[in-house]
Design a protein around this motif. Structure first.
Motif, PDB file in Angstrom:
ATOM      1  N   ALA A  55       0.835  -1.207   0.000  1.00 19.75           N
ATOM      2  CA  ALA A  55       0.000   0.000   0.000  1.00 19.75           C
ATOM      3  C   ALA A  55       0.871   1.259   0.000  1.00 19.75           C
ATOM      4  CB  ALA A  55      -0.930   0.001   1.198  1.00 19.75           C
ATOM      5  N   ALA A  56       1.953   1.223   0.767  1.00 23.64           N
ATOM      6  CA  ALA A  56       2.862   2.373   0.807  1.00 23.64           C
ATOM      7  C   ALA A  56       3.541   2.579  -0.544  1.00 23.64           C
ATOM      8  CB  ALA A  56       3.908   2.180   1.905  1.00 23.64           C
ATOM      9  N   GLN A  57       3.955   1.491  -1.183  1.00 20.01           N
ATOM     10  CA  GLN A  57       4.573   1.590  -2.502  1.00 20.01           C
ATOM     11  C   GLN A  57       3.592   2.181  -3.508  1.00 20.01           C
ATOM     12  OE1 GLN A  57       5.707  -2.579  -2.780  1.00 20.01           O
ATOM     13  NE2 GLN A  57       7.867  -1.989  -2.821  1.00 20.01           N
ATOM     14  N   LYS A  58       2.349   1.747  -3.440  1.00 19.74           N
ATOM     15  CA  LYS A  58       1.336   2.266  -4.357  1.00 19.74           C
ATOM     16  C   LYS A  58       1.120   3.760  -4.121  1.00 19.74           C
ATOM     17  CE  LYS A  58      -3.349   1.438  -5.934  1.00 19.74           C
ATOM     18  NZ  LYS A  58      -4.559   0.635  -5.784  1.00 19.74           N
ATOM     19  N   LYS A  59       1.073   4.168  -2.861  1.00 26.96           N
ATOM     20  CA  LYS A  59       0.863   5.578  -2.531  1.00 26.96           C
ATOM     21  C   LYS A  59       2.038   6.428  -3.027  1.00 26.96           C
ATOM     22  CE  LYS A  59      -1.437   8.841  -0.502  1.00 26.96           C
ATOM     23  NZ  LYS A  59      -2.711   9.301  -1.017  1.00 26.96           N
ATOM     24  N   ILE A  60       3.242   5.944  -2.853  1.00 27.16           N
ATOM     25  CA  ILE A  60       4.422   6.668  -3.334  1.00 27.16           C
ATOM     26  C   ILE A  60       4.375   6.796  -4.852  1.00 27.16           C
ATOM     27  CG2 ILE A  60       6.936   6.565  -3.584  1.00 27.16           C
ATOM     28  CD1 ILE A  60       6.978   5.282  -0.770  1.00 27.16           C
ATOM     29  N   ASP A  61       4.009   5.720  -5.525  1.00 30.38           N
ATOM     30  CA  ASP A  61       3.889   5.754  -6.986  1.00 30.38           C
ATOM     31  C   ASP A  61       2.865   6.799  -7.419  1.00 30.38           C
ATOM     32  OD1 ASP A  61       5.787   3.797  -7.236  1.00 30.38           O
ATOM     33  OD2 ASP A  61       4.354   2.187  -7.682  1.00 30.38           O
ATOM     34  N   GLU A  62       1.739   6.851  -6.720  1.00 34.49           N
ATOM     35  CA  GLU A  62       0.712   7.849  -7.043  1.00 34.49           C
ATOM     36  C   GLU A  62       1.262   9.260  -6.869  1.00 34.49           C
ATOM     37  OE1 GLU A  62      -2.591   6.998  -4.508  1.00 34.49           O
ATOM     38  OE2 GLU A  62      -3.058   5.124  -5.541  1.00 34.49           O
ATOM     39  N   GLN A  63       1.976   9.494  -5.798  1.00 32.93           N
ATOM     40  CA  GLN A  63       2.533  10.812  -5.532  1.00 32.93           C
ATOM     41  C   GLN A  63       3.563  11.209  -6.582  1.00 32.93           C
ATOM     42  OE1 GLN A  63       1.802  13.169  -3.141  1.00 32.93           O
ATOM     43  NE2 GLN A  63       0.041  11.883  -2.723  1.00 32.93           N
ATOM     44  N   LEU A  64       4.310  10.221  -7.082  1.00 35.78           N
ATOM     45  CA  LEU A  64       5.341  10.498  -8.083  1.00 35.78           C
ATOM     46  C   LEU A  64       4.799  10.474  -9.500  1.00 35.78           C
ATOM     47  CD1 LEU A  64       8.310   8.446  -6.604  1.00 35.78           C
ATOM     48  CD2 LEU A  64       7.928  10.909  -6.471  1.00 35.78           C
ATOM     49  N   GLY A  65       3.536  10.096  -9.645  1.00 39.61           N
ATOM     50  CA  GLY A  65       2.928  10.072 -10.971  1.00 39.61           C
ATOM     51  C   GLY A  65       3.237   8.833 -11.766  1.00 39.61           C
ATOM     52  N   ILE A  66       3.583   7.755 -11.104  1.00 34.55           N
ATOM     53  CA  ILE A  66       3.870   6.494 -11.772  1.00 34.55           C
ATOM     54  C   ILE A  66       2.576   5.698 -11.820  1.00 34.55           C
ATOM     55  CG2 ILE A  66       5.175   4.343 -11.680  1.00 34.55           C
ATOM     56  CD1 ILE A  66       7.326   5.919 -10.111  1.00 34.55           C
ATOM     57  N   GLN A  67       2.198   5.266 -13.006  1.00 39.50           N
ATOM     58  CA  GLN A  67       0.944   4.536 -13.188  1.00 39.50           C
ATOM     59  C   GLN A  67       1.106   3.089 -12.761  1.00 39.50           C
ATOM     60  OE1 GLN A  67      -1.815   6.139 -14.155  1.00 39.50           O
ATOM     61  NE2 GLN A  67      -0.577   7.983 -14.172  1.00 39.50           N
TER      62      GLN A  67
END
Length: 64
Positions: free
Chosen positions: A43-55
């Protein structure tokens, strides 16, 4: 300018390397905790990806 804005600016053009770093850190954490918190790590990895704009599709299909 917020910290996230600064990070996004610094990582622009290096999204693949950022994703790899996030994956590597998550894997290391999972190894240390014997996967006890793997769902929270994901979940944390997904949230970081969202913040960085990684789909999400980019995470599932990394460039070769």
């Amino acid at each position: 300018m917020s910290v996230m804005d600064k990070l996004k600016q610094m990582l622009k053009g290096h999204e693949d390397q950022a994703r790899q770093g996030v994956d590597k850190a998550g894997d290391a954490f999972d190894a240390k905790t014997q996967n006890k918190y793997s769902s929270q790590t994901d979940a944390a990895q997904k949230k970081i990806d969202e913040q960085l704009g990684i789909q999400e599709q980019d995470r599932d299909n990394p460039p070769q």
